[in-house]
Write a protein that holds these residues in place. Structure first.
Motif, short mmCIF file in Angstrom:
data_model
loop_
_atom_site.label_atom_id
_atom_site.label_comp_id
_atom_site.label_asym_id
_atom_site.label_seq_id
_atom_site.Cartn_x
_atom_site.Cartn_y
_atom_site.Cartn_z
N THR A 80 22.93 7.29 33.15
CA THR A 80 23.78 7.14 31.95
C THR A 80 23.51 5.80 31.29
OG1 THR A 80 25.45 8.50 33.01
CG2 THR A 80 26.15 7.18 31.10
N ALA A 81 23.40 4.75 32.11
CA ALA A 81 23.17 3.40 31.56
C ALA A 81 21.83 3.33 30.84
CB ALA A 81 23.20 2.37 32.69
N CYS A 82 20.88 4.20 31.26
CA CYS A 82 19.54 4.19 30.63
C CYS A 82 19.47 5.18 29.48
CB CYS A 82 18.49 4.55 31.68
SG CYS A 82 18.28 3.26 32.92
N GLY A 83 20.65 5.57 28.97
CA GLY A 83 20.65 6.43 27.78
C GLY A 83 20.59 7.91 28.09
N GLY A 84 20.82 8.27 29.35
CA GLY A 84 20.88 9.69 29.69
C GLY A 84 19.65 10.19 30.41
N SER A 85 18.58 9.39 30.41
CA SER A 85 17.40 9.83 31.18
C SER A 85 16.62 8.60 31.67
CB SER A 85 16.47 10.67 30.29
OG SER A 85 15.20 10.79 30.94
N VAL A 86 16.07 8.71 32.88
CA VAL A 86 15.23 7.62 33.41
C VAL A 86 13.76 8.04 33.40
CG1 VAL A 86 17.02 6.58 34.86
CG2 VAL A 86 15.59 8.42 35.80
N ALA A 87 13.48 9.22 32.89
CA ALA A 87 12.09 9.72 32.91
C ALA A 87 11.18 8.73 32.16
CB ALA A 87 12.03 11.09 32.25
N GLY A 88 10.14 8.28 32.84
CA GLY A 88 9.19 7.36 32.21
C GLY A 88 9.70 5.94 32.11
N THR B 89 18.05 6.65 49.36
CA THR B 89 18.49 7.90 48.72
C THR B 89 18.45 7.75 47.19
OG1 THR B 89 20.11 7.92 50.51
CG2 THR B 89 20.30 9.64 48.86
N ILE B 90 18.91 6.61 46.71
CA ILE B 90 18.98 6.38 45.26
C ILE B 90 17.56 6.37 44.68
CG2 ILE B 90 19.54 4.62 43.51
CD1 ILE B 90 22.01 3.92 45.35
N ILE B 91 16.64 5.67 45.34
CA ILE B 91 15.25 5.63 44.84
C ILE B 91 14.65 7.03 44.83
CG2 ILE B 91 12.89 4.91 45.48
CD1 ILE B 91 14.08 2.20 46.34
N GLY B 92 14.89 7.79 45.89
CA GLY B 92 14.35 9.16 45.97
C GLY B 92 14.81 10.01 44.79
N GLN B 93 16.09 9.92 44.46
CA GLN B 93 16.63 10.73 43.36
C GLN B 93 16.12 10.23 42.00
OE1 GLN B 93 20.87 11.43 43.54
NE2 GLN B 93 20.84 11.82 45.75
N LEU B 94 15.95 8.92 41.87
CA LEU B 94 15.41 8.38 40.60
C LEU B 94 13.96 8.83 40.40
CD1 LEU B 94 16.90 4.76 40.73
CD2 LEU B 94 17.55 6.59 39.12
N LEU B 95 13.20 8.81 41.48
CA LEU B 95 11.80 9.27 41.39
C LEU B 95 11.77 10.74 40.99
CD1 LEU B 95 10.24 7.59 44.57
CD2 LEU B 95 9.65 7.08 42.18
N ASP B 96 12.68 11.54 41.57
CA ASP B 96 12.73 12.96 41.21
C ASP B 96 13.03 13.14 39.72
OD1 ASP B 96 12.23 13.59 43.82
OD2 ASP B 96 14.33 14.06 44.34
N LYS B 97 13.72 12.15 39.15
CA LYS B 97 14.07 12.25 37.71
C LYS B 97 12.99 11.61 36.83
CE LYS B 97 19.10 12.35 38.43
NZ LYS B 97 19.38 13.56 37.58
N GLY B 98 11.87 11.21 37.46
CA GLY B 98 10.74 10.73 36.66
C GLY B 98 10.73 9.23 36.41
N ALA B 99 11.57 8.49 37.12
CA ALA B 99 11.58 7.03 36.93
C ALA B 99 10.35 6.42 37.59
CB ALA B 99 12.85 6.44 37.53
#
Ligand code: UDX
Length: 431
Positions: free
Chosen positions: A298-306, A330-340
């Motif tokens: 949310t803080a990144c505008g709704g998406s962390v992809a890219g 766990t947090i890093i794993g989920q962020l990676l899954d979202k394309g961060a």
């Protein structure tokens, strides 16, 4: 001064052995891992614990601490079991393989009547089970209450010593072992084995529940525009609540709270006493990591992809390199899954982290290197250095001045004044 043998040179055994030597006893610390023992003989510590290397060196030099692979012929006055009791993969019950193997080894060589003290955290009833399996030995429970990062202080300045045994000789021996502490006024509770075992689990489960509780209050604060740090302060002034363990954050981790709460759930269910309160805390804590990922997204505008995110802190808490059940993983794993795109730095846990990272993560040599050109920084572990960042510099390093602080290290007002968009836990948004 007594002759003591510690089996297991890990987080519990090594600290306990060095501290028992500091109390004046002669300690032999054994471990099956010959590389670990060889390293210890050369002053190389297998774990990071502030002050441990110095204490081990001092006690080795004083001739009161030595290391070995297996028991030598010297008959100790007591043997402490400090081997791992990790959670079983599926059931969450404590895996007692190493403990039983150590007890068998002792029983095979020990003189009748040797006192065996379980220091490892073991399910309620384990002491009685061991006593039934090895009738020639005397058993006692002596749970540890060591916090990583302050373990030596917690051992040498404990708030209580708990001894659980029905055997008067074993109790008398443990009283002699801890006499240097009780003579300084440390309370010693002598009780039955099951009670001592349960004191350990109940204490950790309560502290874990207290953390899960304040995190739930933080969620309510966010919805109602309240400040969880102020709520915690107001609560903590009530001596019945106490101010400690009321810090909101990403949820508890480590080698104990997760393992001990699961083991207690297992014990309670087996005893047909459904642990609904503890289960609710465990489930809330598990959900919290996903909640933190949502906060970051949310803080990144709704998406962390890219988006490139600078993760500050990997260990489950400061002053340790321990990554077990660290929220960061766990947090890093989920962020990676979202394309961060993830860059990460930790002052101590980089080595431990390498083998555990849940995907492509760039480990950097400093907080600055992690933040250079990143779209946002995320503080996950409250290392002191992350509480003293120069925000003028941070603004030049980050592509956008966005700091998501999961440990509430800064004041929202100060961050707004510094021109940093600051998202924290349980507190009003600052821009
Ligand atoms: C804990 C118990 O404190 C200790 O007595 C027991 O012997 C072993 O387990 P430890 O796991 O080393 O010690 O860490 P602790 O300092 O208790 O923190 C446990 C977890 O709770 C950490 O993940 C920490 O970040 C979290 N925590 C703690 C909070 O989130 N908020 C708090 O206010 C306190």
């Amino acid at each position: 001064m007594l002759q003591l043998c510690i089996i297991g040179a890990g987080y519990v055994g090594l600290v306990s052995g060095a501290c028992l030597a500091k109390l004046g006893h002669h300690v032999t610390c054994l471990d099956r891992d010959s590389a670990r023992i060889e390293g210890l003989k050369r002053g190389i510590m297998p774990i990071y614990e502030p002050g441990l290397a110095e204490l081990v060196a001092e006690m080795t030099k004083a001739g009161r601490l030595r290391f070995g692979i297996e028991k030598d012929d010297a008959a100790p006055d007591a043997v402490f079991l400090a081997v791992g009791t990790p959670p079983e993969e599926h059931s969450g019950a404590a895996d007692l393989r190493f403990l039983l193997a150590a007890a068998e080894e002792i029983a095979a060589h020990a003189p009748p009547g040797l006192t065996v003290v379980t220091k490892s955290t073991v399910p309620v009833g384990t002491g009685a089970k061991l006593a039934g399996m090895f009738p020639s030995l005397r058993f006692a429970s002596n749970p540890e209450f060591l916090r990583e990062g302050v373990a030596i202080e917690d051992f040498l300045k404990p708030e209580r010593i708990v001894i659980g045994t029905a055997d008067s000789h074993a109790q008398g021996l443990l009283r002699r072992i801890y006499a240097p502490l009780t003579e300084r006024g440390v309370p010693l509770l002598a009780t039955g084995m099951e009670t001592a075992e349960l004191i350990k689990y109940a204490s950790n489960a309560f502290l874990a529940t207290k953390v899960a509780f304040i995190n739930q209050i933080a969620d309510i604060c966010e919805a109602m525009g309240a400040d969880v740090e102020e709520v915690a302060r107001g609560m903590g002034l009530d001596s019945r609540i106490g101010s400690r363990f009321l810090r909101a954050g990403p949820g508890y981790g480590g080698s104990c709270f997760p393992k001990d709460t699961l083991a207690l759930l297992h014990t309670a269910e087996a005893a047909d006493s459904p642990p609904t309160i503890i289960r609710a805390a465990v489930e809330a804590n598990t959900r919290r990591r996903t909640q933190m990922v949502k906060k970051i997204t949310t803080a990144c505008g709704g998406s962390v992809a890219g988006k490139t995110l600078a993760i500050l802190g990997l260990a489950f808490k400061p002053k340790t390199d321990d990554m077990r059940e660290s929220p960061a993983m766990t947090i890093i794993g989920q962020l990676l899954d979202k394309g961060a795109i993830i860059r990460a730095y930790d002052p101590q846990a980089m080595e431990q982290a390498k083998a555990l990272l849940p995907g492509e993560v760039t480990l950097t040599a400093s907080a600055e290197a992690a933040m250079q050109g990143a779209d946002a920084a995320v503080i996950i572990t409250e290392w002191e250095e992350f509480a003293a960042l120069d925000m003028t510099q941070v603004k030049t390093w980050l592509r956008t001045p966005l700091l998501i602080d999961l440990r509430n290290l800064y004041s929202p007002a100060e961050m707004a004044a510094a021109g940093i968009t600051y998202i924290s836990v349980g507190r009003p948004y600052a821009k």
